[in-house]
Design a protein around this motif. Structure first.
Motif, PDB file in Angstrom:
ATOM      1  N   VAL A  11       0.896  -1.280  -0.034  1.00 12.13           N
ATOM      2  CA  VAL A  11       0.117  -0.053  -0.062  1.00 12.13           C
ATOM      3  C   VAL A  11       0.919   1.213   0.111  1.00 12.13           C
ATOM      4  O   VAL A  11       1.952   1.265   0.731  1.00 12.13           O
ATOM      5  CB  VAL A  11      -0.800   0.057   1.325  1.00 12.13           C
ATOM      6  N   LEU A  12       0.483   2.258  -0.784  1.00  7.02           N
ATOM      7  CA  LEU A  12       1.171   3.406  -0.920  1.00  7.02           C
ATOM      8  C   LEU A  12       0.236   4.514  -0.412  1.00  7.02           C
ATOM      9  O   LEU A  12      -0.543   4.687  -0.959  1.00  7.02           O
ATOM     10  CB  LEU A  12       1.602   3.791  -2.561  1.00  7.02           C
ATOM     11  N   VAL A  13       0.620   5.260   0.514  1.00  5.53           N
ATOM     12  CA  VAL A  13      -0.094   6.449   1.169  1.00  5.53           C
ATOM     13  C   VAL A  13       0.748   7.605   1.282  1.00  5.53           C
ATOM     14  O   VAL A  13       1.522   7.858   2.071  1.00  5.53           O
ATOM     15  CB  VAL A  13      -0.429   5.928   2.706  1.00  5.53           C
ATOM     16  N   GLY A  21      -6.242  12.969   9.382  1.00  6.38           N
ATOM     17  CA  GLY A  21      -6.699  11.838   9.065  1.00  6.38           C
ATOM     18  C   GLY A  21      -5.955  10.573   8.815  1.00  6.38           C
ATOM     19  O   GLY A  21      -6.305   9.506   8.732  1.00  6.38           O
ATOM     20  N   VAL A  22      -4.623  10.841   8.942  1.00  5.84           N
ATOM     21  CA  VAL A  22      -3.619   9.739   8.645  1.00  5.84           C
ATOM     22  C   VAL A  22      -3.706   8.560   9.413  1.00  5.84           C
ATOM     23  O   VAL A  22      -3.714   7.399   9.066  1.00  5.84           O
ATOM     24  CB  VAL A  22      -2.314  10.115   8.324  1.00  5.84           C
ATOM     25  N   ASP A 108      -5.372   7.851  -0.526  1.00  3.10           N
ATOM     26  CA  ASP A 108      -5.228   8.915   0.087  1.00  3.10           C
ATOM     27  C   ASP A 108      -5.332   8.844   1.817  1.00  3.10           C
ATOM     28  O   ASP A 108      -5.737   7.868   2.191  1.00  3.10           O
ATOM     29  CB  ASP A 108      -6.289  10.043  -0.251  1.00  3.10           C
ATOM     30  N   ALA A 109      -4.403   9.835   2.291  1.00  5.82           N
ATOM     31  CA  ALA A 109      -4.295   9.656   3.607  1.00  5.82           C
ATOM     32  C   ALA A 109      -5.477  10.346   4.333  1.00  5.82           C
ATOM     33  O   ALA A 109      -5.627  10.565   5.550  1.00  5.82           O
ATOM     34  CB  ALA A 109      -3.356  10.601   4.050  1.00  5.82           C
ATOM     35  N   SER A 177      -9.947   6.174  -8.967  1.00  4.22           N
ATOM     36  CA  SER A 177      -9.984   6.935  -7.976  1.00  4.22           C
ATOM     37  C   SER A 177      -8.760   7.194  -7.331  1.00  4.22           C
ATOM     38  O   SER A 177      -8.146   6.162  -6.970  1.00  4.22           O
ATOM     39  CB  SER A 177     -11.130   6.453  -7.066  1.00  4.22           C
ATOM     40  N   GLY A 178      -8.400   8.653  -7.231  1.00  2.00           N
ATOM     41  CA  GLY A 178      -7.061   8.739  -6.220  1.00  2.00           C
ATOM     42  C   GLY A 178      -7.530   8.489  -4.836  1.00  2.00           C
ATOM     43  O   GLY A 178      -6.401   8.162  -3.874  1.00  2.00           O
ATOM     44  N   ALA A 179      -8.398   8.402  -4.243  1.00  2.00           N
ATOM     45  CA  ALA A 179      -8.991   7.821  -2.870  1.00  2.00           C
ATOM     46  C   ALA A 179      -8.447   6.654  -2.640  1.00  2.00           C
ATOM     47  O   ALA A 179      -7.963   6.245  -1.612  1.00  2.00           O
ATOM     48  CB  ALA A 179     -10.210   8.264  -2.653  1.00  2.00           C
TER      49      ALA A 179
END
Length: 364
Positions: A11-13, A21-22, A108-109, A177-179
């Motif tokens: 996973v890349l965050v 939110g992270v 996304d974070a 989606s970027g999310a």
């Protein structure tokens, strides 16, 4: 997982000033029914406590293995952070991603994933070896409003996301989606072989997710979305933030389409944008004008308008039935959607204008 793979799912965050939110995002990864083998958090250009919270998560022995990379001088926005993480991953496995990794999840974070997101995404990719990626169906987080205006603004975004999620259960989606997007590592490797980077690094690239989606299609991969691969993402609490976000998305899309021109991979997006502008003009022009006249003089004198009005009430309501009766009622009332259409038309038109008359400033 193949016998030669070092990691099943990585996973890349990317996280820039995401101290709020992270932690929640990373916890949603730890709660997956099929946990990731490695999490890479790329803290880029941050000035808050994002790195601190990410390291707290990484130091917890009950969480999946997590690497926190600090990238303080990243000139290429989210694309640069993601490529930085992929370069680190390539060096860590000592070879090509396709030989040592099965899947790469980008999220996304400020996003939470459904507990079965990874499990379901793996099943989608396993169903067809030609699928290079599966996109999340994004839903907005609820209950964040503080006043009636925010309730309207956030509520309309929730409806908008829910409506889009219904339409994303199909192949050849507009954009990953970027999310939350789940990629086959082999597909990402094909982009590395083609252009030495997965995500195009240029300060004018405002929509790295869309540009990468087009690149995957151009490389021969299919992309899809799945209603059961759900990501819950933050919404914009103010009108100014909403317009800024959507102008960035829309302007970035227009810029990308202008660079590529009319192709078999872009024609649908171009046509959809044109039809959206025409539809807004129709609703705000002819539709609203005749609706007011009919309300004054009676609908009996305009049976065609009455039929159209019935369609406007029923069809939008049915499109959001998965969100419950409240969302259906809001859509059936028409007025809230009409107000939001004004806002939507503004950011679409302004995005087009800015794409042609202004340049994208570098990220400082």
């Amino acid at each position: 997982m193949r016998g030669t793979a070092v990691y099943g799912t990585v996973v890349l965050v990317p996280a820039r000033n995401e101290e709020v939110g992270v932690w929640t995002s990373l916890k949603s990864l730890a709660s997956q029914s099929r946990r990731p083998d490695l999490i890479i958090v790329v803290v880029n250009n941050s000035t808050d406590r994002t790195e601190e919270f990410a390291r707290r998560f990484a130091d917890d022995e009950h969480t999946p293995p997590t690497m926190v990379l600090v990238f303080p001088d990243n000139p290429h926005k989210k694309a640069g952070a993601l490529n930085h993480g992929l370069r680190w991953l390539g060096e860590a496995v000592g070879g090509r991603l396709a030989d040592r990794v099965d899947h790469v999840l980008v999220m996304d974070a400020d996003t939470e994933l459904h507990p079965k997101f990874i499990e379901r995404a793996c099943n989608v990719l396993a169903s067809d070896p030609e699928i290079g990626g599966v996109s999340a169906a994004c839903l907005g987080r609820t209950g964040l409003w503080r006043n009636p205006w925010q309730r309207f603004l956030l509520g309309m975004q929730i409806i908008e996301y829910g409506r889009a999620a219904n339409a994303r259960y199909r192949r050849d989606v507009h954009t990953m989606s970027g999310a939350g997007s789940f990629y086959r590592a082999e597909a990402l490797q094909s982009l590395l072989d083609w252009r030495d980077e997965v995500f195009w690094e240029d300060h004018s690239n405002l929509v790295e997710d869309y540009e990468t989606t087009l690149a995957l299609k151009e490389s021969g991969w299919k992309v899809t979305a799945n209603q059961l691969c759900i990501a819950y993402t933050d919404l914009m609490p103010t009108l100014r933030e909403l317009i800024q976000q959507r102008e960035r998305w829309s302007r970035g899309t227009v810029d990308t389409l202008r660079r590529r021109g009319w192709t078999k991979f872009t024609w649908h997006s171009i046509s959809t944008m044109i039809m959206g502008l025409l539809g807004s003009a129709y609703i705000l022009g002819w539709g609203s004008t005749h609706l007011v006249k009919a309300a004054i003089h009676g609908f009996a004198q305009s049976p065609l308008l009455l039929a159209l009005l019935s369609f406007w009430v029923i069809y939008p309501a049915l499109r959001v039935r998965n969100l419950g009766w409240k969302a259906m009622l809001v859509e059936a009332i028409l007025v809230p959607e009409l107000i939001f259409t004004v806002v939507r038309t503004y950011w679409l038109v302004s995005s087009l204008v800015k794409s042609y008359v202004t340049r994208v400033s570098a990220w400082k």
